[in-house]
Design a protein around this motif. Structure first.
Motif, mmCIF file in Angstrom:
data_model
loop_
_atom_site.group_PDB
_atom_site.id
_atom_site.type_symbol
_atom_site.label_atom_id
_atom_site.label_comp_id
_atom_site.label_asym_id
_atom_site.label_seq_id
_atom_site.Cartn_x
_atom_site.Cartn_y
_atom_site.Cartn_z
ATOM 1 N N GLN A 144 42.359 35.338 75.594
ATOM 2 C CA GLN A 144 43.617 34.968 74.933
ATOM 3 C C GLN A 144 44.403 34.001 75.807
ATOM 4 N N ARG A 145 45.336 33.295 75.169
ATOM 5 C CA ARG A 145 46.291 32.478 75.923
ATOM 6 C C ARG A 145 47.300 33.402 76.603
ATOM 7 N N PHE A 146 48.040 32.876 77.561
ATOM 8 C CA PHE A 146 49.010 33.697 78.291
ATOM 9 C C PHE A 146 50.156 34.124 77.376
ATOM 10 N N SER A 189 46.441 30.268 68.379
ATOM 11 C CA SER A 189 47.186 29.432 69.315
ATOM 12 C C SER A 189 46.660 28.002 69.226
ATOM 13 N N GLU A 190 45.658 27.661 70.044
ATOM 14 C CA GLU A 190 45.152 26.280 70.093
ATOM 15 C C GLU A 190 43.773 26.271 70.718
ATOM 16 N N GLY A 191 43.186 25.093 70.805
ATOM 17 C CA GLY A 191 41.906 24.930 71.469
ATOM 18 C C GLY A 191 42.103 24.923 72.980
ATOM 19 N N GLY A 193 41.871 22.623 75.058
ATOM 20 C CA GLY A 193 42.687 21.477 75.485
ATOM 21 C C GLY A 193 43.104 20.644 74.295
ATOM 22 N N GLU A 194 43.288 21.301 73.149
ATOM 23 C CA GLU A 194 43.579 20.578 71.904
ATOM 24 C C GLU A 194 44.445 21.439 71.006
ATOM 25 N N ASN A 195 45.290 20.802 70.223
ATOM 26 C CA ASN A 195 46.036 21.521 69.179
ATOM 27 C C ASN A 195 45.185 21.593 67.914
ATOM 28 N N ASN A 215 52.808 21.512 73.428
ATOM 29 C CA ASN A 215 53.345 20.705 72.328
ATOM 30 C C ASN A 215 52.766 19.294 72.444
ATOM 31 N N GLY A 216 51.633 19.097 71.811
ATOM 32 C CA GLY A 216 50.861 17.875 72.014
ATOM 33 C C GLY A 216 51.520 16.638 71.415
ATOM 34 N N ILE A 217 51.322 15.554 72.101
ATOM 35 C CA ILE A 217 51.863 14.277 71.625
ATOM 36 C C ILE A 217 50.998 13.760 70.470
ATOM 37 N N THR A 218 49.723 14.058 70.488
ATOM 38 C CA THR A 218 48.865 13.697 69.353
ATOM 39 C C THR A 218 49.252 14.527 68.132
ATOM 40 N N ARG A 219 49.533 15.803 68.367
ATOM 41 C CA ARG A 219 50.005 16.697 67.297
ATOM 42 C C ARG A 219 51.241 16.096 66.643
ATOM 43 N N ASP A 220 52.178 15.673 67.469
ATOM 44 C CA ASP A 220 53.403 15.064 66.946
ATOM 45 C C ASP A 220 53.089 13.762 66.190
HETATM 46 N N1 PMP Z 1 46.821 21.651 74.311
HETATM 47 C C1 PMP Z 1 46.342 21.626 75.558
HETATM 48 C C2 PMP Z 1 46.134 22.902 76.282
HETATM 49 C C3 PMP Z 1 46.032 20.399 76.150
HETATM 50 O O1 PMP Z 1 45.543 20.350 77.385
HETATM 51 C C4 PMP Z 1 46.217 19.202 75.427
HETATM 52 C C5 PMP Z 1 45.848 17.885 76.034
HETATM 53 N N2 PMP Z 1 46.875 17.381 76.834
HETATM 54 C C6 PMP Z 1 46.736 19.290 74.130
HETATM 55 C C7 PMP Z 1 47.026 20.538 73.609
HETATM 56 C C8 PMP Z 1 47.009 18.060 73.336
HETATM 57 O O2 PMP Z 1 48.109 17.383 73.890
HETATM 58 P P1 PMP Z 1 48.257 15.806 73.776
HETATM 59 O O3 PMP Z 1 48.080 15.460 72.364
HETATM 60 O O4 PMP Z 1 49.632 15.531 74.261
HETATM 61 O O5 PMP Z 1 47.216 15.198 74.638
#
Ligand code: PMP
Length: 305
Positions: A144-146, A189-191, A193-195, A215-220
């Motif tokens: 799980q995430r923290f 939650s999320e991947g 390293g990805e939303n 809060n990802g910038i790509t998500r936004d």
């Molecule tokens: N969640 C996590 C845990 C990440 O490491 C990243 C990559 N930075 C993201 C989401 C997506 O964020 P972004 O779109 O800002 O790269």
């Protein structure tokens, strides 16, 4: 990996091999670093860095959470990003600004100097060749995430990526392309390293920032591109089983861009390939870089010459 020639470190450009730090640096022992991942794209008008100022703002926000006073201004770090892409003669690049607690005392609360570097290198699709078109097979992680009020998920700090490593490495070990984590609530939650975005009846659903995610910038960017195009977007808590019920599913991030997910835990998602909403968002997103999508939010910053 073929290393680039130049890197920015503590105030100036130097050869890659000379950007070293002491083995007793605080950041190495305690995870006390903050960083960003940024992409520069080759556009018809030349190379451009995507949402640089937003990334730099998040870097300073992450540092603020950990009381790290970055000894440069945001403008100086933006300039460093431009310089390191230009000096490495990259048309397309991944950029990695990182600030960490350096050498200067022992103990968790030591007031150390803050070291800063900005690296840049050529990077293709993060989740593998073909991932953007064919999609990936994902799994729900056993990790799980923290929990809230333990480690702040909203900071992009080095230590957070111990969690990401457990999720990503478990997924790869089991033969999946990427892992998806649940929050301590048991909700999505999320991947690693990805939303995440799920599509139901043509509308986008994404997990809220309260679900232990960055809060990802790509998500936004996706939320704004979708709304501009008249696609509804809902931020909401989502239970795990919705992964199996949605029409389409994709991950997003600076590195992963927009990666379709064709199955989760061995169950096919939708038609088992990128669906129409995912394809439309890919077209809008990648269109920013080949000129098909107007840059109405001023996200592209032309590389300074
Ligand atoms: N969640 C996590 C845990 C990440 O490491 C990243 C990559 N930075 C993201 C989401 C997506 O964020 P972004 O779109 O800002 O790269």
């Amino acid at each position: 990996m073929q290393y680039p020639e130049w890197i920015w470190h503590n105030g100036g450009i130097k050869p890659w091999a000379e950007a070293t730090t002491h083995v007793m640096s605080h950041g190495l022992h305690y995870g006390s670093s903050v960083f960003e991942g940024i992409r520069a794209y080759a556009t018809p008008g030349g190379s451009a860095i995507f949402r640089l100022q937003d990334h730099t703002r998040r870097l300073f926000a992450s540092a603020r959470i950990y009381d790290m006073a970055i000894p440069y201004t945001p403008e100086e770090l933006d300039a460093a990003c431009h310089e390191v892409v230009r000096r490495n003669e990259l048309r397309q690049a991944y950029l990695r600004p990182v600030a960490w607690r350096g050498l200067g005392g022992f103990g968790l609360s030591a007031e150390t100097p803050i070291d800063v570097a900005v690296a840049s290198w050529h990077m293709g699709p993060y989740l593998g060749e073909g991932a953007l078109t064919e999609g990936i097979d994902a799994c729900v992680s056993s990790w799980q995430r923290f929990a809230p009020n333990t480690i702040p998920a909203g900071a992009k700090a080095g230590g957070n990526y111990l969690s990401g490593q457990l999720v990503a490495r478990e997924a790869r070990r089991l033969g999946f392309g990427e892992g998806i984590a649940l929050a301590s609530t048991g909700l999505l939650s999320e991947g690693a390293g990805e939303n995440l975005f799920l599509v139901f009846d043509g509308a986008l659903h994404t997990t809220p920032v309260s679900a232990a995610l960055l809060n990802g910038i790509t998500r936004d960017s996706i939320i704004r591109l979708a709304r501009d195009a008249g696609i509804a977007v809902v931020e909401r808590d989502l239970p795990r089983e919705y992964l199996y019920l949605c029409d389409e599913l994709f991950m997003c991030g600076t590195a992963a861009e927009i990666t379709p997910i064709r199955s989760v835990d061995g169950r096919q998602v939708g038609a088992g390939r990128a669906g129409p909403v995912t394809l439309r968002l890919q077209e809008l997103f990648f269109g920013l870089f080949d000129g098909r999508t107007p840059d109405r939010h001023g996200w592209l910053e032309p590389l300074r010459g």
